[in-house]
Design a protein around this motif. Structure first.
Motif, PDB file in Angstrom:
ATOM      1  N   UNK A 332      59.887 -45.112 -14.780  1.00 28.17           N
ATOM      2  CA  UNK A 332      60.291 -44.508 -15.859  1.00 28.17           C
ATOM      3  C   UNK A 332      60.844 -43.209 -14.966  1.00 28.17           C
ATOM      4  N   UNK A 333      61.626 -42.278 -15.542  1.00 30.06           N
ATOM      5  CA  UNK A 333      62.381 -40.992 -15.085  1.00 30.06           C
ATOM      6  C   UNK A 333      61.406 -39.979 -14.737  1.00 30.06           C
ATOM      7  N   UNK A 334      60.341 -39.742 -15.635  1.00 29.58           N
ATOM      8  CA  UNK A 334      59.210 -38.814 -15.280  1.00 29.58           C
ATOM      9  C   UNK A 334      58.327 -39.179 -14.688  1.00 29.58           C
ATOM     10  N   UNK A 335      57.931 -38.912 -13.502  1.00 34.01           N
ATOM     11  CA  UNK A 335      56.721 -39.652 -12.738  1.00 34.01           C
ATOM     12  C   UNK A 335      55.485 -38.661 -12.728  1.00 34.01           C
ATOM     13  N   UNK A 336      54.362 -38.921 -12.254  1.00 34.41           N
ATOM     14  CA  UNK A 336      53.148 -38.206 -11.999  1.00 34.41           C
ATOM     15  C   UNK A 336      52.572 -37.647 -13.571  1.00 34.41           C
ATOM     16  N   UNK A 337      51.759 -36.657 -13.283  1.00 30.63           N
ATOM     17  CA  UNK A 337      50.920 -36.412 -14.695  1.00 30.63           C
ATOM     18  C   UNK A 337      51.708 -36.126 -15.997  1.00 30.63           C
ATOM     19  N   UNK A 338      53.033 -35.492 -15.752  1.00 31.49           N
ATOM     20  CA  UNK A 338      53.721 -35.077 -16.909  1.00 31.49           C
ATOM     21  C   UNK A 338      54.578 -36.322 -17.517  1.00 31.49           C
ATOM     22  N   UNK A 339      54.637 -37.264 -16.540  1.00 32.54           N
ATOM     23  CA  UNK A 339      55.257 -38.639 -17.034  1.00 32.54           C
ATOM     24  C   UNK A 339      54.338 -39.535 -17.523  1.00 32.54           C
ATOM     25  N   UNK A 340      53.085 -39.396 -17.025  1.00 35.03           N
ATOM     26  CA  UNK A 340      51.977 -40.399 -17.658  1.00 35.03           C
ATOM     27  C   UNK A 340      51.584 -39.855 -19.154  1.00 35.03           C
ATOM     28  N   UNK A 341      51.990 -38.619 -19.423  1.00 34.54           N
ATOM     29  CA  UNK A 341      51.874 -38.442 -20.959  1.00 34.54           C
ATOM     30  C   UNK A 341      53.183 -38.312 -21.670  1.00 34.54           C
ATOM     31  N   UNK A 342      54.202 -38.164 -20.902  1.00 33.66           N
ATOM     32  CA  UNK A 342      55.385 -38.066 -21.838  1.00 33.66           C
ATOM     33  C   UNK A 342      56.167 -39.284 -21.922  1.00 33.66           C
ATOM     34  N   UNK A 343      56.165 -40.135 -20.687  1.00 37.09           N
ATOM     35  CA  UNK A 343      56.731 -41.700 -21.083  1.00 37.09           C
ATOM     36  C   UNK A 343      56.224 -42.418 -22.129  1.00 37.09           C
ATOM     37  N   UNK A 344      54.783 -42.530 -22.189  1.00 39.30           N
ATOM     38  CA  UNK A 344      54.306 -43.502 -23.275  1.00 39.30           C
ATOM     39  C   UNK A 344      54.775 -42.723 -24.811  1.00 39.30           C
ATOM     40  N   UNK A 345      55.081 -41.342 -24.634  1.00 41.36           N
ATOM     41  CA  UNK A 345      55.221 -41.000 -26.128  1.00 41.36           C
ATOM     42  C   UNK A 345      56.525 -41.138 -26.506  1.00 41.36           C
ATOM     43  N   UNK A 385      44.651 -44.032 -27.829  1.00 43.12           N
ATOM     44  CA  UNK A 385      45.438 -44.664 -28.632  1.00 43.12           C
ATOM     45  C   UNK A 385      46.194 -45.984 -28.203  1.00 43.12           C
ATOM     46  N   UNK A 386      46.009 -46.144 -26.947  1.00 42.50           N
ATOM     47  CA  UNK A 386      46.592 -47.327 -26.320  1.00 42.50           C
ATOM     48  C   UNK A 386      45.704 -48.617 -26.910  1.00 42.50           C
ATOM     49  N   UNK A 387      44.542 -48.403 -27.078  1.00 43.39           N
ATOM     50  CA  UNK A 387      43.632 -49.446 -27.469  1.00 43.39           C
ATOM     51  C   UNK A 387      43.314 -49.498 -28.895  1.00 43.39           C
ATOM     52  N   UNK A 388      43.543 -48.396 -29.572  1.00 46.87           N
ATOM     53  CA  UNK A 388      43.006 -48.514 -31.169  1.00 46.87           C
ATOM     54  C   UNK A 388      44.331 -48.172 -31.762  1.00 46.87           C
ATOM     55  N   UNK A 389      44.384 -48.703 -32.939  1.00 48.48           N
ATOM     56  CA  UNK A 389      45.639 -48.293 -33.653  1.00 48.48           C
ATOM     57  C   UNK A 389      45.458 -46.916 -34.276  1.00 48.48           C
ATOM     58  N   UNK A 390      46.618 -46.439 -34.736  1.00 51.75           N
ATOM     59  CA  UNK A 390      46.391 -44.986 -35.161  1.00 51.75           C
ATOM     60  C   UNK A 390      47.152 -44.422 -36.253  1.00 51.75           C
ATOM     61  N   UNK A 391      46.685 -43.251 -37.104  1.00 51.55           N
ATOM     62  CA  UNK A 391      47.484 -42.882 -38.123  1.00 51.55           C
ATOM     63  C   UNK A 391      48.796 -42.140 -37.614  1.00 51.55           C
ATOM     64  N   UNK A 392      48.569 -41.446 -36.401  1.00 51.00           N
ATOM     65  CA  UNK A 392      49.578 -40.733 -35.959  1.00 51.00           C
ATOM     66  C   UNK A 392      51.079 -41.499 -35.846  1.00 51.00           C
ATOM     67  N   UNK A 393      52.288 -41.078 -36.544  1.00 57.74           N
ATOM     68  CA  UNK A 393      53.477 -41.669 -36.445  1.00 57.74           C
ATOM     69  C   UNK A 393      54.059 -41.585 -35.020  1.00 57.74           C
ATOM     70  N   UNK A 394      53.411 -40.370 -34.347  1.00 53.19           N
ATOM     71  CA  UNK A 394      54.164 -39.997 -33.063  1.00 53.19           C
ATOM     72  C   UNK A 394      54.133 -41.114 -31.916  1.00 53.19           C
ATOM     73  N   UNK A 395      53.227 -41.842 -31.721  1.00 52.36           N
ATOM     74  CA  UNK A 395      53.459 -42.721 -30.652  1.00 52.36           C
ATOM     75  C   UNK A 395      53.453 -44.239 -31.134  1.00 52.36           C
ATOM     76  N   UNK A 396      54.679 -44.687 -30.377  1.00 53.92           N
ATOM     77  CA  UNK A 396      54.841 -46.099 -30.954  1.00 53.92           C
ATOM     78  C   UNK A 396      53.763 -46.981 -29.988  1.00 53.92           C
ATOM     79  N   UNK A 397      53.645 -48.054 -30.594  1.00 49.51           N
ATOM     80  CA  UNK A 397      52.926 -49.068 -29.751  1.00 49.51           C
ATOM     81  C   UNK A 397      51.204 -48.776 -29.834  1.00 49.51           C
ATOM     82  N   UNK A 398      50.763 -47.980 -30.573  1.00 48.45           N
ATOM     83  CA  UNK A 398      49.483 -47.700 -30.466  1.00 48.45           C
ATOM     84  C   UNK A 398      48.754 -49.087 -30.735  1.00 48.45           C
TER      85      UNK A 398
END
Ligand code: SF4
Lengths: 473, 219
Positions: A332-345, A385-398
Motif C-alpha cells: 500500500x501507499x504508506x509503508x513502515x510503522x505509520x503504514x502498519x497502523x494507517x493502512x489497516x484502518x 482487533x484483527x482476531x477479535x470482533x470489535x464494537x468500534x465502527x472505525x476499523x473494517x474487517x475486525x
C-alpha cells in the motif's frame, strides 16, 4: 494466516541489493536526524509543543475544516470535498477538462498516490509528469514510491544511470550524480514550461489564514504551483494547522525528523491565486480535501491519534522491519510503522491485517515520532482487533484473521497459566518429553524452518527452586 | 459542484458525530534566541553552510559589487524589477559602469516573458523582507512589482538582505510583523540553492530552481 506483506517479505529479505540500498539510506538518515536533536531538553519541549498542536487539530477537526474552507474561499481558492479517491479523481479531471488541460506537472503528493491519479488521468487522455527527481525516476521505472519522503530510496546509482540512459535521449550511461541531475533538469524544464496545470500536495493548511504550506528542496514544488496557469492542491482532511503561529514548531520538527535538515531549501506559503496586477502565479487555485476513510478512523478516540501524522518518515527510517524489507513489501501507499497502523484502518483489516503483526514492538518509532503518536499501542490494539470482533465502527474487517487453531492454543495457554496444578503437570511433561517432539511437528515447523528450536530444560523451574531448598515462592 | 456538496455534508456529519475529546493546551516552547551582535553572522554562516555565496557590502556599493561578482561568474544578464527601490538603484548604478551585465526587466505578465524566464536570462535579483538567523533563511515576499518567478527560473538567484532585517526565528518574525493579518499571495523561505539528494543521498544542486544563490548583506 498469510497476507500480502507475509508473502512479499521473503523475496525482499533475500534481495541483497535491496537490503544494501536500504541499509545505507536508513543509516544515513538516522545519523543526520540524531545530529539535529542533540539537546534533549529542547527536543522534548519542541516535540511536546508539536504533538499538542496536532492533537488540537484532531480535537477540533470539523470546525477547523470549516474555517479553512471559509478562509480559502475568501482568498479566492476553490475548495472541493471528496469522500473517496474515486470522487477526488473525478473532481481533478473535471477541473482539468474545464480548463482544456492536456498535460499536468506534479510536485510530490502522497495523496495523489492514494488516488492513483497519474493512472486515472492517463486513462482520460491527460499526461501527468512527476517533477520531484525521486518521483520522476520511479515514474520512468514504472514503480511506486518505496518511502514517503524519498520515493526512490530503493534504487542505487547504477540502476538510475541505466534508467536514464534508456529514457533520456543522447545522455548515455553515466553514474555522475551532477550529470544525471542536470539531465533531469533539462528534460523537465520543458515540461514545466508547457504544462497546462500544476498539481501538488500540502504539508500544512492553515485554518486561520487559508494558507497552504509546502516544503521541498528542489524548487519543483514552487514551479508546479507558480508557472502553470492552474494549480490543484491535494490534501487529506487531517493535514491542518490551526494558526499561522503553529507553523514554526511544526516546521522545526518536520525536516529535521525527515532528512536531518534544519529546514528545507524552500518553504512555500500559498494564500491565493494571482491577484489583479500581479505578473505571475496561477489564475486559479483549487484545494481538494480527501476523506477516504479518515473520518471513519476519527470515530474512534484511540485510533484517531493516527491523524496527527505529519508524514516525516522518521518512523520508517528507524524501523528494524522496514529497513530490512523496504517499502514495496507493504504494497500500500504508506509503508513502515505509520503504514502498519494507517493502512489497516483505511483499507480494512481484512486486506492489510497482517501488517500490525509485522512489528517487533521495539518502540523505536514511538521514540522518534515528532508528534508522539503511540504507534506501538495502536499496533497492539489493531492486532487484537484483527482476531477479535470489535464494537468500534472505525476499523473494517475486525476479526478477519481469527484462526481457530491459534485461538485454541491461546485458550489452552490461559488455562495452564491460571491453574497451578495443570501448569505444574504440563511443565513436567514438557521437560521430560518436549525434546522428543520432532522439528517437523505442526505449529512448530513454522518456527523451526528459519530458527533453531529452543531446548527444554530437563527440570522445571519449580523443581530447581525446590532443590535449592525453597518450598514456597 | 453538487457531488462535492454531498461529500462535504457527509464528511462533516461523520466528524461531528464522533465523540468529542478535550482540546489540549499548547505547552511552553521557546524558539532559540541569539545575541544581537551575533545574529547577522549566524545568518551568514548558516546559509553559507547551505551552499550560498555571501558578500558583506554597503548601501551604496552593492550594485557595483554585484556587477563584479557576476562578471567573475561569467553571468551576462540580470533580470530585475524596475518598480522596486533595489531595481532602480541597480539600473542607475549600472548605467554609469563601463562594463555591466545586461539588465532585463520583469515588467509584464509571465505569459509574455516565458521564453526569457525559462531559458534566456542568467540571474534574477530580488529584495528580501527579512532573513532568519536560526535556519539561515531568506524571506521572500513577492509583489506585483517583484514577481515570484524571478527568484526561481534563472540559474542564479541574487538576494539583497539589509542587515537590520535579520531576526532570530520565523516565530518571532511572524508575530512581530503580524503575518496572520496580511498574508500575501505567496511567501517563500529560501535557505540555499535548489538541491536534491534523491540519487543515493548524494547532494546535487540546481535540480529545478537556481543552481547558485548569491546573498548580498547590506550593512
Ligand atoms: S507516524 Fe510520526 S514518525 Fe511516522 S511519519 Fe507520521 S509523524 Fe513521522
Amino acid at each position: 494466516m498469510s497476507g500480502d506483506f507475509t508473502q512479499r517479505a521473503p523475496g525482499a529479505l533475500n534481495d541483497p541489493t535491496l537490503r544494501r540500498n536500504f541499509r545505507r539510506a536508513m543509516d544515513g538518515l538516522m545519523t543526520k536526524r540524531a545530529a539535529q536533536f542533540q539537546d534533549t531538553a529542547a527536543w522534548n519541549a519542541l516535540r511536546a509543543r508539536g504533538a499538542a498542536v496536532k492533537a488540537r487539530v484532531v480535537s477540533k477537526l470539523p470546525e477547523l475544516l470549516e474555517q479553512l474552507e471559509a478562509n480559502c474561499t475568501a482568498n479566492g481558492i476553490t475548495v472541493h470535498w471528496a469522500e473517496s479517491t474515486a470522487e477526488a479523481n473525478a473532481i481533478v479531471l473535471e477541473i482539468l477538462q474545464a480548463a482544456g488541460a492536456k498535460k499536468v506537472i506534479k510536485g510530490k503528493s502522497m495523496v495523489s498516490e492514494e488516488m492513483e491519479l497519474n493512472h486515472y488521468l492517463g486513462d482520460h487522455g491527460i499526461k501527468a509528469v512527476e517533477s520531484d527527481l525521486g518521483e520522476y525516476i520511479i515514474q520512468l521505472a514504472g514503480e511506486a514510491p518505496s518511502h514517503i519522503v524519498m520515493p526512490c530510496i530503493h534504487k542505487n546509482k547504477s540502476e538510475i544511470a541505466a534508467l536514464f540512459a534508456e529514457h533520456i535521449d543522447g545522455l548515455g550511461y553515466t553514474e555522475d550524480v551532477d550529470t544525471l541531475t542536470a539531465a533531469a533538469r533539462k528534460a523537465l524544464r520543458n515540461e514545466f514550461a508547457t504544462a497546462d496545470a500544476g498539481i501538488s500536495g500540502v504539508n500544512f493548511a492553515v485554518a486561520e489564514t487559508g494558507t497552504l504550506v509546502l516544503v521541498e528542496n528542489e524548487g519543483n514544488g514552487r514551479l508546479s504551483t507558480t508557472l502553470p496557469p492552474l494549480h490543484i492542491a491535494l490534501m487529506g482532511i487531517e493535514k491542518l494547522a490551526e494558526t499561522l503561529e503553529d507553523i514554526p514548531p511544526l516546521l522545526s520538527l518536520l525536516p529535521r525528523s525527515a532528512t536531518g535538515q534544519a529546514i528545507t531549501t524552500y518553504v512555500n506559503m500559498i494564500s491565493s491565486p494571482r491577484k489583479p496586477g500581479e505578473k505571475d502565479g496561477p489564475e486559479q487555485v483549487h484545494l481538494v480535501l480527501l476523506d477516504s476513510g479518515r473520518s471513519r478512523v476519527y470515530a474512534d478516540e484511540q485510533l484517531r491519534d493516527t491523524l496527527r501524522c505529519i508524514r516525516c518518515g522518521a518512523c520508517m527510517n528507524h524501523c528494524p522491519v522496514y529497513s530490512r524489507v523496504g517499502g514495496h513489501t507493504y504494497k500500500f501507499v504508506y509503508p513502515g510503522p505509520i503504514g502498519k497502523i494507517l493502512t489497516p484502518q483505511l483499507e480494512g483489516l481484512d486486506c492489510a491485517g497482517d501488517q500490525p503483526h509485522a512489528s517487533t514492538l521495539c518502540n523505536a518509532c514511538v521514540e522518534v515520532c515528532p508528534v508522539k503518536i503511540p504507534i506501538a499501542d495502536l499496533l497492539v490494539r489493531l492486532r487484537g482487533e484483527s482476531v477479535h470482533s470489535s464494537d468500534s465502527p472505525a476499523v473494517k474487517g475486525a476479526g478477519s484473521r481469527h484462526n481457530w487453531r491459534e485461538a485454541l492454543v491461546w485458550r489452552g495457554w490461559k488455562f495452564m497459566y491460571s491453574h497451578p496444578l495443570a501448569y505444574a503437570a504440563g511443565a513436567k511433561v514438557l521437560s521430560r518429553l518436549g525434546n522428543a517432539i520432532p522439528d517437523s511437528a505442526p505449529m512448530i515447523r513454522e518456527w523451526t524452518s528459519v530458527r533453531n528450536r529452543p531446548k527444554f530444560a530437563g527440570k522445571t523451574l519449580h523443581e530447581l527452586v525446590r532443590e535449592e531448598g525453597y518450598d514456597h515462592e | 459542484m453538487n457531488n462535492s456538496a454531498t461529500a462535504r455534508a457527509n464528511i462533516l456529519a461523520r466528524l461531528k458525530a464522533a465523540p468529542r475529546t478535550a482540546v489540549p493546551e499548547r505547552p511552553e516552547w521557546q524558539p532559540p534566541v541569539y545575541d544581537a551582535d551575533e545574529r547577522v553572522n549566524r545568518f551568514a554562516s548558516v546559509i553559507e553552510a547551505s551552499h550560498a555565496e555571501v558578500y558583506h557590502t554597503s548601501a551604496d556599493a552593492w550594485p557595483a559589487l554585484l556587477a563584479e561578482v557576476m562578471q567573475r561568474h561569467g553571468l551576462d544578464s540580470l533580470m530585475y524589477a524596475p518598480g522596486t527601490v533595489d531595481g532602480q538603484q541597480v539600473a542607475t548604478a549600472w548605467g554609469t559602469l563601463e562594463q555591466a551585465p545586461a539588465l532585463v526587466p520583469y515588467d509584464r505578465p509571465v505569459e509574455e516573458l516565458k521564453d526569457t524566464l525559462v531559458n534566456g536570462v542568467a540571474a534574477g535579483l530580488t529584495a528580501t523582507r527579512a532573513a532568519i538567523a536560526e535556519t539561515g533563511s531568506l524571506v521572500l515576499w513577492p509583489t506585483a512589482e517583484e514577481p515570484r518567478l524571478m527568484s526561481l527560473l534563472p540559474p542564479v538567484h541574487v538576494a539583497v538582505v539589509r542587515a537590520e532585517t535579520v531576526v532570530d526565528t520565523l516565530a518571532v518574525l511572524m508575530a512581530s510583523q503580524h503575518w496572520a493579518q496580511q498574508m500575501p499571495t505567496n511567501v517563500v523561505l529560501v535557505s540555499g540553492p535548489s538541491k536534491t539528494a534523491d540519487i543515493e543521498q548524494t547532494l546535487a544542486y540546481g535540480v529545478h530552481g537556481p543552481k547558485e544563490l548569491i546573498v548580498l548583506i547590506v550593512h
